[in-house]
Design a protein around this motif. Structure first.
Motif, PDB file in Angstrom:
ATOM      1  N   HIS A   5       0.717  -1.145  -0.383  1.00  0.00           N
ATOM      2  CA  HIS A   5       0.118   0.222   0.003  1.00  0.00           C
ATOM      3  C   HIS A   5       1.219   1.149  -0.147  1.00  0.00           C
ATOM      4  N   VAL A   7       1.590   5.226   0.310  1.00  0.00           N
ATOM      5  CA  VAL A   7       0.512   6.237   0.747  1.00  0.00           C
ATOM      6  C   VAL A   7       1.445   7.431   0.761  1.00  0.00           C
ATOM      7  N   CYS A  29       5.780   2.727  -7.985  1.00  0.00           N
ATOM      8  CA  CYS A  29       4.483   2.800  -8.388  1.00  0.00           C
ATOM      9  C   CYS A  29       4.522   1.533  -9.672  1.00  0.00           C
ATOM     10  N   HIS A  40      -1.421  -0.733  -4.613  1.00  0.00           N
ATOM     11  CA  HIS A  40      -2.651  -0.189  -3.850  1.00  0.00           C
ATOM     12  C   HIS A  40      -2.375   1.769  -3.173  1.00  0.00           C
ATOM     13  N   GLU A  41      -2.389   1.852  -4.070  1.00  0.00           N
ATOM     14  CA  GLU A  41      -2.151   3.729  -4.496  1.00  0.00           C
ATOM     15  C   GLU A  41      -3.630   4.360  -3.223  1.00  0.00           C
ATOM     16  N   HIS A  42      -2.635   5.018  -2.096  1.00  0.00           N
ATOM     17  CA  HIS A  42      -3.581   5.928  -1.672  1.00  0.00           C
ATOM     18  C   HIS A  42      -2.892   6.923  -1.540  1.00  0.00           C
ATOM     19  N   LEU A  66      -5.627  -0.974   6.891  1.00  0.00           N
ATOM     20  CA  LEU A  66      -5.299  -1.887   6.369  1.00  0.00           C
ATOM     21  C   LEU A  66      -5.590  -2.880   6.858  1.00  0.00           C
ATOM     22  N   ALA A  70      -0.235  -5.716   7.032  1.00  0.00           N
ATOM     23  CA  ALA A  70       0.138  -4.747   5.426  1.00  0.00           C
ATOM     24  C   ALA A  70       1.438  -3.943   5.475  1.00  0.00           C
ATOM     25  N   ALA A  72       3.300  -0.875   4.189  1.00  0.00           N
ATOM     26  CA  ALA A  72       2.716   0.440   3.743  1.00  0.00           C
ATOM     27  C   ALA A  72       4.219   0.992   3.312  1.00  0.00           C
TER      28      ALA A  72
END
Length: 346
Positions: A5, A7, A29, A40-42, A66, A70, A72
């Motif tokens: 993930h 961020v 990414c 998974h982009e946030h 999340l 996970a 991040a």
């Protein structure tokens, strides 16, 4: 575990907000996805690295949803400025910080100490983080930016086409550059400044007045941000890249210039000497000067313009250095190895 993930600040693909950090985030990414990671982009809206309560709350909500364990990967502009949010999730998640720059404050130190791993974008940044905070050396890694292959810029006989690629802000030293250009007294010299004009409108307005008052309207152009083919065209018509930064953790525009065989005149600050590197014979592919010193920068520009032999030597060194530059796939692979180690750690 192959899911990560990411961020990152909102708007990294906005052509009006082009920056080295945004380009790095986007290429990483894509590169991680190419190596088999599920990315998974946030994207988090906010005035980073100066978040308000709403931005902090958004980061908190992103991390809270999340699943336990996970991975991040957080852009340092976000992570280093929300320590209370970051540390609240550090025991539950595997948090990795991507440090584009350093802030040298207690908040950053707390975040870096609480991270499962830190990825710096230059050896200089890694050394600074280790010097500044009590971090484990084996937890701080380097994944330098890559660069895309590019056509060699043909250059001109007189070397009078200067290019500066940087957001027009005090940190990038455009005021120093302008003073230096005024000192050179070379009527044939032209400098195109590519970079966003919206981060500090008062600074930009003052620069425009100084350009007018110095009689440099025909020599200096502030053209705003460029990307894609338009940025490539700016490099293609240049003879040398000029960068007057007061601070710089890496300086991706330096390798973008070197990828085209363009020498560089830059300040000897932060990670810039490392990024500039050396040609095959040990020669610098450019000239480094003291930061914040218009006279030193002007002297370097005058030397460049007045010495055809030096221009040839620096051009040859830049072409040599061009052959040693790593691509973005190498950057992504380095980060993937860090994430893999974090995933398998106890």
């Amino acid at each position: 575990m192959t899911a990560v993930h990411v961020v990152l600040p909102d708007g990294i693909d906005d052509p009006a907000r082009v920056s080295g950090g945004n380009v790095y985030d986007r290429r990483v990414c894509r590169g991680l996805a190419a190596t088999g990671w599920s990315v998974h982009e946030h994207a988090v809206a906010g005035n980073w690295p100066h978040p308000d309560a709403a931005a902090r709350g958004t980061v908190a909500r992103v991390l809270a949803i999340l699943p336990d364990g996970a991975i991040a990967l957080l852009d340092g502009l976000i992570a280093a400025t929300v320590p209370e949010v970051f540390l609240a999730q550090a025991a539950r998640l595997r948090l990795v910080v991507l440090a584009h720059m350093t802030f040298d404050d207690a908040n950053e130190g707390a975040v870096m100490s609480g991270a499962a791993a830190v990825i710096a974008t230059s050896d200089w940044t890694r050394r600074r983080l280790l010097d500044q905070y009590a971090l484990r050396p084996d937890a701080v890694h380097v994944a330098a930016p890559g660069v895309d292959p590019a056509e060699i810029a043909p250059g001109t006989d007189g070397g009078a086409e200067l290019l500066c690629v940087a957001a027009v802000t005090p940190l990038k030293g455009h005021d120093v550059l302008l003073d230096a250009l005024a000192m050179t007294g070379e009527p044939a010299m032209r400098c195109v400044c590519v970079g966003t004009l919206t981060r500090d409108p008062e600074f930009v307005a003052a620069l425009r007045r100084r350009i007018r008052d110095a009689g440099l309207d025909a020599n200096v152009r502030l053209v705003g941000p460029l990307s894609g083919a338009r940025l490539a065209a700016a490099y293609a018509t240049a003879d040398v890249l000029v960068l007057a930064s007061r601070t710089e953790a890496y300086g991706m525009v330096v390798t973008e210039a070197l990828a085209r065989g363009l020498p560089v005149i830059a300040t000897e600050v932060g990670g810039l000497p490392e990024t500039l590197g050396f040609g095959a014979d040990g020669a610098r592919p450019g000239i480094l000067v003291r930061p914040g010193d218009p006279a030193a920068l002007a002297a370097a520009i005058r030397t460049w313009l007045g010495d055809a032999g030096l221009r040839h030597t620096l051009r040859r060194a830049a072409l040599d250095r061009r052959g040693t530059l790593a691509g973005w796939s190498d950057t992504a692979q380095r980060i993937a190895r860090v994430l893999e180690a974090v995933a398998t750690s106890g």
